[in-house]
Design a protein around this motif. Structure first.
Motif, PDB file in Angstrom:
ATOM      1  N   PRO A  77      -9.595 -26.050 -28.173  1.00  0.00           N
ATOM      2  CA  PRO A  77     -10.991 -25.877 -28.778  1.00  0.00           C
ATOM      3  C   PRO A  77     -11.957 -27.750 -28.345  1.00  0.00           C
ATOM      4  O   PRO A  77     -11.755 -28.195 -28.491  1.00  0.00           O
ATOM      5  CB  PRO A  77     -11.302 -25.589 -29.699  1.00  0.00           C
ATOM      6  N   ASP A  78     -13.090 -26.935 -28.297  1.00  0.00           N
ATOM      7  CA  ASP A  78     -14.210 -27.824 -27.592  1.00  0.00           C
ATOM      8  C   ASP A  78     -14.223 -28.863 -29.016  1.00  0.00           C
ATOM      9  O   ASP A  78     -14.746 -29.912 -28.675  1.00  0.00           O
ATOM     10  CB  ASP A  78     -15.268 -27.262 -27.263  1.00  0.00           C
ATOM     11  N   ALA A 155     -22.597 -25.472 -31.160  1.00  0.00           N
ATOM     12  CA  ALA A 155     -23.911 -24.678 -31.754  1.00  0.00           C
ATOM     13  C   ALA A 155     -22.605 -23.525 -31.920  1.00  0.00           C
ATOM     14  O   ALA A 155     -23.397 -22.326 -32.431  1.00  0.00           O
ATOM     15  CB  ALA A 155     -24.952 -24.007 -31.452  1.00  0.00           C
ATOM     16  N   LEU A 156     -21.207 -23.874 -31.864  1.00  0.00           N
ATOM     17  CA  LEU A 156     -20.498 -22.775 -32.283  1.00  0.00           C
ATOM     18  C   LEU A 156     -21.058 -21.013 -31.288  1.00  0.00           C
ATOM     19  O   LEU A 156     -20.959 -19.991 -31.479  1.00  0.00           O
ATOM     20  CB  LEU A 156     -20.764 -22.138 -33.505  1.00  0.00           C
ATOM     21  N   GLY A 157     -21.863 -21.746 -29.819  1.00  0.00           N
ATOM     22  CA  GLY A 157     -21.496 -20.914 -28.890  1.00  0.00           C
ATOM     23  C   GLY A 157     -22.961 -20.154 -29.620  1.00  0.00           C
ATOM     24  O   GLY A 157     -22.825 -18.991 -28.136  1.00  0.00           O
ATOM     25  N   PHE A 182     -29.569 -25.009 -35.600  1.00  0.00           N
ATOM     26  CA  PHE A 182     -28.009 -25.144 -35.796  1.00  0.00           C
ATOM     27  C   PHE A 182     -28.154 -27.077 -36.310  1.00  0.00           C
ATOM     28  O   PHE A 182     -27.541 -27.732 -35.300  1.00  0.00           O
ATOM     29  CB  PHE A 182     -27.675 -24.988 -34.232  1.00  0.00           C
ATOM     30  N   GLY A 183     -28.865 -27.916 -36.876  1.00  0.00           N
ATOM     31  CA  GLY A 183     -28.671 -28.499 -36.998  1.00  0.00           C
ATOM     32  C   GLY A 183     -29.059 -29.856 -36.234  1.00  0.00           C
ATOM     33  O   GLY A 183     -30.222 -29.317 -35.577  1.00  0.00           O
ATOM     34  N   GLU A 184     -28.322 -31.092 -36.456  1.00  0.00           N
ATOM     35  CA  GLU A 184     -28.325 -32.038 -35.384  1.00  0.00           C
ATOM     36  C   GLU A 184     -28.732 -31.304 -34.201  1.00  0.00           C
ATOM     37  O   GLU A 184     -28.827 -31.711 -33.103  1.00  0.00           O
ATOM     38  CB  GLU A 184     -27.083 -33.081 -36.222  1.00  0.00           C
ATOM     39  N   ASN A 231     -24.113 -10.967 -28.380  1.00  0.00           N
ATOM     40  CA  ASN A 231     -22.966 -12.846 -27.540  1.00  0.00           C
ATOM     41  C   ASN A 231     -21.953 -12.367 -28.183  1.00  0.00           C
ATOM     42  O   ASN A 231     -21.905 -12.496 -30.230  1.00  0.00           O
ATOM     43  CB  ASN A 231     -23.826 -13.196 -27.668  1.00  0.00           C
ATOM     44  N   THR A 232     -20.753 -12.320 -27.335  1.00  0.00           N
ATOM     45  CA  THR A 232     -19.724 -12.876 -28.588  1.00  0.00           C
ATOM     46  C   THR A 232     -18.854 -14.084 -27.869  1.00  0.00           C
ATOM     47  O   THR A 232     -19.200 -15.012 -26.699  1.00  0.00           O
ATOM     48  CB  THR A 232     -18.499 -11.603 -28.189  1.00  0.00           C
ATOM     49  N   GLY A 233     -17.653 -14.354 -28.234  1.00  0.00           N
ATOM     50  CA  GLY A 233     -17.075 -15.377 -27.839  1.00  0.00           C
ATOM     51  C   GLY A 233     -16.351 -15.034 -26.292  1.00  0.00           C
ATOM     52  O   GLY A 233     -16.207 -16.215 -25.646  1.00  0.00           O
TER      53      GLY A 233
END
Ligand code: AMP
Ligand code: GLY
Length: 430
Positions: A77-78, A155-157, A182-184, A231-233
């Motif tokens: 994973p990223d 940002a979790l995609g 998405f915070g920072e 949208n999904t993964g």
């Protein structure tokens, strides 16, 4: 060799499954793994061991690796890449496959990637990078609101909003930059003109100096048939696509990878791992929408089903900077992966549902059922434990055959609320 695989999704199951076929492999661990990975066996019959360490717990992974000394760690994973797991392991003298923190910026910072593409002449969308909402709004209005608004960081995609009107673009800009949705990650935004055309996934394996392109593949990002819904993964993938001939793929790869390798050398970036450009095939040529610095999921499931090489050999050569000794070879057969997801995904969904029919599906010749969100229950039964549950993957002489076989396998599997698209790879047949 003893190998640690980091991650626990469908991509990591495909990596573990393929690595386990190497005669060089002695032991394999996977952190955290899943029920399917735990059921894989190495060539000598030994089982893959799943470790209760989260993929982004880089301190926990390092502490474990200091003691257990894997010969190679393969990162899926990223997140751990962006957190610098490669730098940490290398500092301890541990061999690890994946880009270091600086190289992982191709995915962890869209602003970095956009500036890099422009500096080195990689074909991409017309775009601007903004640290301030007013300037971002002005650029969006120059594009008449037809743009993609992207949070700079991970940002979790979910950090990309596709806009067709100015009000939509302004709302997205404000949400990211002022509301900090998405915070920072939203401190800066990239705004790209909206491009049109079929979208494909490219993957190139890089050893810091050279790169080797994979065949084309296509993901299906939306939840519902006909590219409708959220949208999904990724709900399924197939390879190859019909969009690029071998010559066109080679030409496209050259137009992207040559300047990219030159830019990396000029910037002092040593990228070892997978570069995964998302590419739109527009009327004025292929354009890179974004770079990922890891394997795609579910693209990996179709790629590794087609890959003929010993993956352990290839990834080791990649870390050692000797990739050119290992030309990648792919089966001529096509592969199709249909993702079976929990009901409600990508929104809320139930977990702990009993999965039936896995053995019947796996018994079909040419079928491999990769697990994503699964866990083993107390009685040994396989239960759902995530949004994307399975990646039912089939190899066939043609896309049509692979597709038919994948769906035949899907029919054998049941769990409460199971949802899947019925049109994976349909674009290849239209
Ligand atoms: P990304 O995370 O940058 O790949 O964006 C997510 C999705 O948004 C992509 O897979 C595309 O389908 C879409 N997208 C991103 N950028 C653009 C663009 N400039 N024009 C049209 N669609 C885009
Ligand atoms: N297939 C989409 C991704 O891995 O980002």
């Amino acid at each position: 060799m003893n190998v640690l695989v980091v991650g626990g999704g469908g991509r990591e199951h495909a990596l573990a499954w393929k690595l386990a076929q190497s005669p060089k492999l002695v032991r394999m661990w996977c952190a955290p793994g899943n029920a399917g990975i735990a059921a894989e066996k190495c060539v000598d019959g030994s089982a893959v061991e799943c470790l209760p360490i989260a993929a982004d717990d880089v301190a926990g992974l390092l502490a474990w690796a200091r003691v257990s000394r894997p010969d190679l760690t393969v990162v899926g994973p990223d997140n751990p890449l962006a957190l610098g797991i490669v730098d940490l392991f290398e500092a301890e003298g541990l061999k690890i496959w994946g880009p270091n923190k600086s190289a992982a910026r191709f995915e962890s910072s869209k602003a970095f990637s956009q500036a890099f593409m422009e500096k080195y002449g990689i074909p991409t969308a017309r775009a601007g990078v903004f640290a301030e909402a007013t300037a971002a709004r002005v650029f969006a209005s120059e594009l008449a609101g037809r743009c993609a608004v992207k949070a700079d960081g991970l940002a979790l995609g979910k950090g990309v909003v596709i806009c067709h009107r100015l009000e939509e673009a302004e709302a997205a800009i404000d949400e990211m930059m002022i509301g900090r949705a998405f915070g920072e990650a939203g401190t800066r935004v990239v705004i790209q003109e909206l491009l049109e055309g079929p979208e494909i996934s490219l993957h190139a394996l890089c050893d810091g100096r050279t790169a080797q392109i994979f065949p084309t593949s296509q993901d299906h990002k939306r939840a519902l048939d006909g590219d409708q819904g959220l949208n999904t993964g990724g709900m399924g993938a197939y390879s190859p696509t019909r969009y690029l001939s071998d010559e066109e793929l080679a030409e496209t790869a050259e137009r992207i990878l040559e300047p990219w390798l030159k830019g990396c050398a000029a910037e002092g970036i040593t990228f070892k791992g997978i570069l995964y450009p998302g590419v739109m095939l527009t009327r004025t040529g292929p354009k890179v929408l974004e770079f990922n610095a890891r394997f795609g999921d579910p693209e990996t499931q179709v790629y590794l089903t087609r890959l003929e090489n010993d993956l352990l050999e290839v990834l080791t050569a990649c870390v050692e900077g000797k990739l050119s000794d290992h030309p990648l070879r792919f089966r001529s057969e096509a592969a199709v992966c249909v993702v079976m997801a929990s009901g409600g995904y990508p929104g809320n969904y139930a977990k702990g549902q009993l999965i039936h029919g896995l053995e019947q599906a796996a018994a079909l010749p040419g079928v491999k059922v990769f697990h994503a969100g699964t866990a083993t229950g107390a009685d040994g039964h396989v239960l759902t434990s995530g949004g994307r549950v399975l990646g039912v993957t089939a190899l066939g002489a043609t896309i049509r055959e692979a597709q038919a076989l994948a769906y035949q396998a899907v029919q054998k599997i049941q769990f409460n609320g199971a949802q899947y698209r019925t049109d994976i790879a349909a674009k290849a047949l239209a």
